[in-house]
Motif scaffolding. Sequence first.
Motif, PDB file in Angstrom:
ATOM      1  N   ARG A 128     -46.213  52.141  31.918  1.00 58.24           N
ATOM      2  CA  ARG A 128     -44.924  52.544  31.561  1.00 58.24           C
ATOM      3  C   ARG A 128     -44.483  51.510  30.669  1.00 58.24           C
ATOM      4  O   ARG A 128     -43.766  51.737  29.731  1.00 58.24           O
ATOM      5  CB  ARG A 128     -43.949  52.990  32.469  1.00 58.24           C
ATOM      6  N   ASN A 129     -44.451  50.240  31.304  1.00 60.65           N
ATOM      7  CA  ASN A 129     -43.723  49.109  30.725  1.00 60.65           C
ATOM      8  C   ASN A 129     -44.733  47.960  30.260  1.00 60.65           C
ATOM      9  O   ASN A 129     -44.261  46.775  30.373  1.00 60.65           O
ATOM     10  CB  ASN A 129     -42.650  48.751  31.634  1.00 60.65           C
ATOM     11  N   GLY A 130     -46.177  47.946  29.860  1.00 61.74           N
ATOM     12  CA  GLY A 130     -46.827  47.139  29.718  1.00 61.74           C
ATOM     13  C   GLY A 130     -46.835  46.636  28.351  1.00 61.74           C
ATOM     14  O   GLY A 130     -46.133  47.280  27.464  1.00 61.74           O
ATOM     15  N   ILE A 131     -46.720  45.306  28.020  1.00 63.66           N
ATOM     16  CA  ILE A 131     -46.536  44.815  26.629  1.00 63.66           C
ATOM     17  C   ILE A 131     -47.728  45.247  25.759  1.00 63.66           C
ATOM     18  O   ILE A 131     -48.918  44.868  26.181  1.00 63.66           O
ATOM     19  CB  ILE A 131     -46.555  43.092  27.028  1.00 63.66           C
ATOM     20  N   PRO A 132     -47.543  45.613  24.472  1.00 62.49           N
ATOM     21  CA  PRO A 132     -48.658  45.885  23.875  1.00 62.49           C
ATOM     22  C   PRO A 132     -49.157  44.578  23.311  1.00 62.49           C
ATOM     23  O   PRO A 132     -48.594  43.458  23.202  1.00 62.49           O
ATOM     24  CB  PRO A 132     -47.871  46.798  22.565  1.00 62.49           C
ATOM     25  N   TYR A 133     -50.442  44.938  22.315  1.00 65.58           N
ATOM     26  CA  TYR A 133     -51.156  43.934  21.711  1.00 65.58           C
ATOM     27  C   TYR A 133     -52.165  44.344  20.827  1.00 65.58           C
ATOM     28  O   TYR A 133     -52.146  45.449  20.702  1.00 65.58           O
ATOM     29  CB  TYR A 133     -51.721  43.053  22.626  1.00 65.58           C
ATOM     30  N   LEU A 134     -52.518  43.368  19.746  1.00 63.62           N
ATOM     31  CA  LEU A 134     -53.426  43.819  18.790  1.00 63.62           C
ATOM     32  C   LEU A 134     -54.369  42.683  18.528  1.00 63.62           C
ATOM     33  O   LEU A 134     -54.038  41.326  19.036  1.00 63.62           O
ATOM     34  CB  LEU A 134     -52.791  44.132  17.300  1.00 63.62           C
ATOM     35  N   ASN A 135     -55.687  42.961  18.233  1.00 63.14           N
ATOM     36  CA  ASN A 135     -56.570  42.033  18.085  1.00 63.14           C
ATOM     37  C   ASN A 135     -56.324  41.550  16.654  1.00 63.14           C
ATOM     38  O   ASN A 135     -55.575  41.959  15.933  1.00 63.14           O
ATOM     39  CB  ASN A 135     -57.831  42.272  18.413  1.00 63.14           C
ATOM     40  N   GLN A 136     -57.122  40.501  16.082  1.00 61.68           N
ATOM     41  CA  GLN A 136     -56.980  39.982  14.914  1.00 61.68           C
ATOM     42  C   GLN A 136     -57.266  41.093  13.734  1.00 61.68           C
ATOM     43  O   GLN A 136     -56.506  41.149  12.808  1.00 61.68           O
ATOM     44  CB  GLN A 136     -57.803  38.757  14.821  1.00 61.68           C
ATOM     45  N   GLU A 137     -58.214  41.751  13.842  1.00 62.43           N
ATOM     46  CA  GLU A 137     -58.718  42.859  12.936  1.00 62.43           C
ATOM     47  C   GLU A 137     -57.680  43.780  12.883  1.00 62.43           C
ATOM     48  O   GLU A 137     -57.096  44.374  11.777  1.00 62.43           O
ATOM     49  CB  GLU A 137     -60.111  43.636  13.218  1.00 62.43           C
ATOM     50  N   GLU A 138     -56.999  44.228  13.805  1.00 65.57           N
ATOM     51  CA  GLU A 138     -55.880  45.297  13.731  1.00 65.57           C
ATOM     52  C   GLU A 138     -54.750  44.736  13.315  1.00 65.57           C
ATOM     53  O   GLU A 138     -53.865  45.385  12.546  1.00 65.57           O
ATOM     54  CB  GLU A 138     -55.880  45.652  15.433  1.00 65.57           C
ATOM     55  N   GLU A 139     -54.370  43.325  13.685  1.00 60.18           N
ATOM     56  CA  GLU A 139     -53.297  42.880  13.113  1.00 60.18           C
ATOM     57  C   GLU A 139     -53.364  42.893  11.617  1.00 60.18           C
ATOM     58  O   GLU A 139     -52.381  43.148  10.769  1.00 60.18           O
ATOM     59  CB  GLU A 139     -52.959  41.365  13.534  1.00 60.18           C
TER      60      GLU A 139
END
Length: 519
Positions: A128-139
């Motif tokens: 419910r409250n986890g911090i999102p993230y992206l990898n380098q390609e997604e960014e």
Amino acid sequence: MEVTRSNFKDNLNKVYEAIEESDFLAIDGEFSGISDGPSVSALTNGFDTPEERYQKLKKHSMDFLLFQFGLCTFKYDHTEEKYIMKSFNFYIFPKPFNRSSPDVKFVCQSSSIDFLANQGFDFNKVFRNGIPYLNQEEERQLREQYDEKRSQANGAGSLSYISPNATKCPVTIPEDQKKFIEKVVEQIEDLLKNEENESLELEPCTGLVSEITHLLKKKNLFWPYRIGGVIKKKKLFTWERYIVISKVNEEERKRREQQKQAKEQEELNDAVGFSRVIHAIANSGKLVIGHNMLLDVMHTIHQFYCPLPDVTFFRFNLFSYYFVSRLLDTKLMASTQPFKEIINNTSLAELEKRLKEVPFSSPKVESADGFPSYDTASEQLHEAGYDAYITGLCFISMANFLGSFLSPPKNHVSARSKLIEPFFNKLFLMRVMDIPYLNLEGPDLQPKRDHVLHVTFPKEWKTSDLYQLFSAFGNIQVSWIDDTSAFVSLSKPEQVQIGNLNCSCAYSCVLIMCKVSRP
């Protein structure tokens, strides 16, 4: 400090500051599983080479999720002769940023989830409250989307819109609406020519917003932000939505552009999320400590950088492409001279207890102001932040022990001391009998294996059957490969030929044995 999506931005600068001022960092991760292979033995064979172990973990473990990341920073206070510690316990989860964001699929292992649940792990905080993230390609892809949208808004590039699946389609104006839209554009042109009027209210036409925008761009009326459009509502007999077109002066245009870019940058930073912490660790150049940290490192690269490469690229390009310049595995350190003779159990909990006893001494560590302290007596094991803290304590105790061999002895050995350099960049390999680590800076150890036999046998055989078969050879070690084969290590190389002869004669109908040759 517990960090979730709700307080991540407020505490990010504290994380950056703690990393920057530290002497070394300790990390730990908690996963949704460890192995989804056909059997545990397939991942823990005692005669795996480092390359084989890496490939098995890459194949069978990367579909799991790293959903809690512990970070502890340690800074030595020379005046007080103590370490100041700052701890962070991050809950992370790959929540999609928008419709075009990747919708990550991951695997859960029931035994791992059950174990963490019994340890009091709060899964609600993750999901419910986890911090999102992206990898380098997604960014990179997200940045390109923002750049393209900005160029289109400025009248540059192809006249197209971005659909949820990121495909591009030109806007087509329906034939029966062309005259209406052309009339709207003429009204807007008249607005720009008339100095007295500042705004224009269009007839209800919200279904044609894309077409109107398309034609305004084509006629260069949106550049340089000569007008701005707002959809409003008014009530007659029913609610209606209509467009109000307003003139925009140069000062207002710049202000709006700055606001828009600031909002886009904030959205981008929010999407990159926890990856910003990983990048800060990587860019710091600080020594990073972990306990049995091969999986932690592999998951960190896989989730926050890119899919794992082959073992050669991983080994020789790890530091230049992905992670920090120095890693140290406390499990390997405790399993190596001069510690291996005086430490019997290298599991994290038992290691921490042993390092409080003679000949070791407990380090003096205090939590920084505003940061919660951990009580080792309560054993909050398998909370990533606590495990990172314990890992840091173990490193300090073992490093200081090395100082006792100096003349004169030193009570404090820093993370930059040459005494600990032999342990750098070597990741511990679990249950490998004769190759204790994966070397990230050079070739791996090449032990002789001329005392090892490869044995195949009927599926119903058990370990006890193998011990009985080789009972005449004294102490042996059995390492299972699968249900019908295993490696058997004899105590002396000269026994191999006898073992081959005796076993082949006695069990020729069910058993084939051969000498193993491995690099």
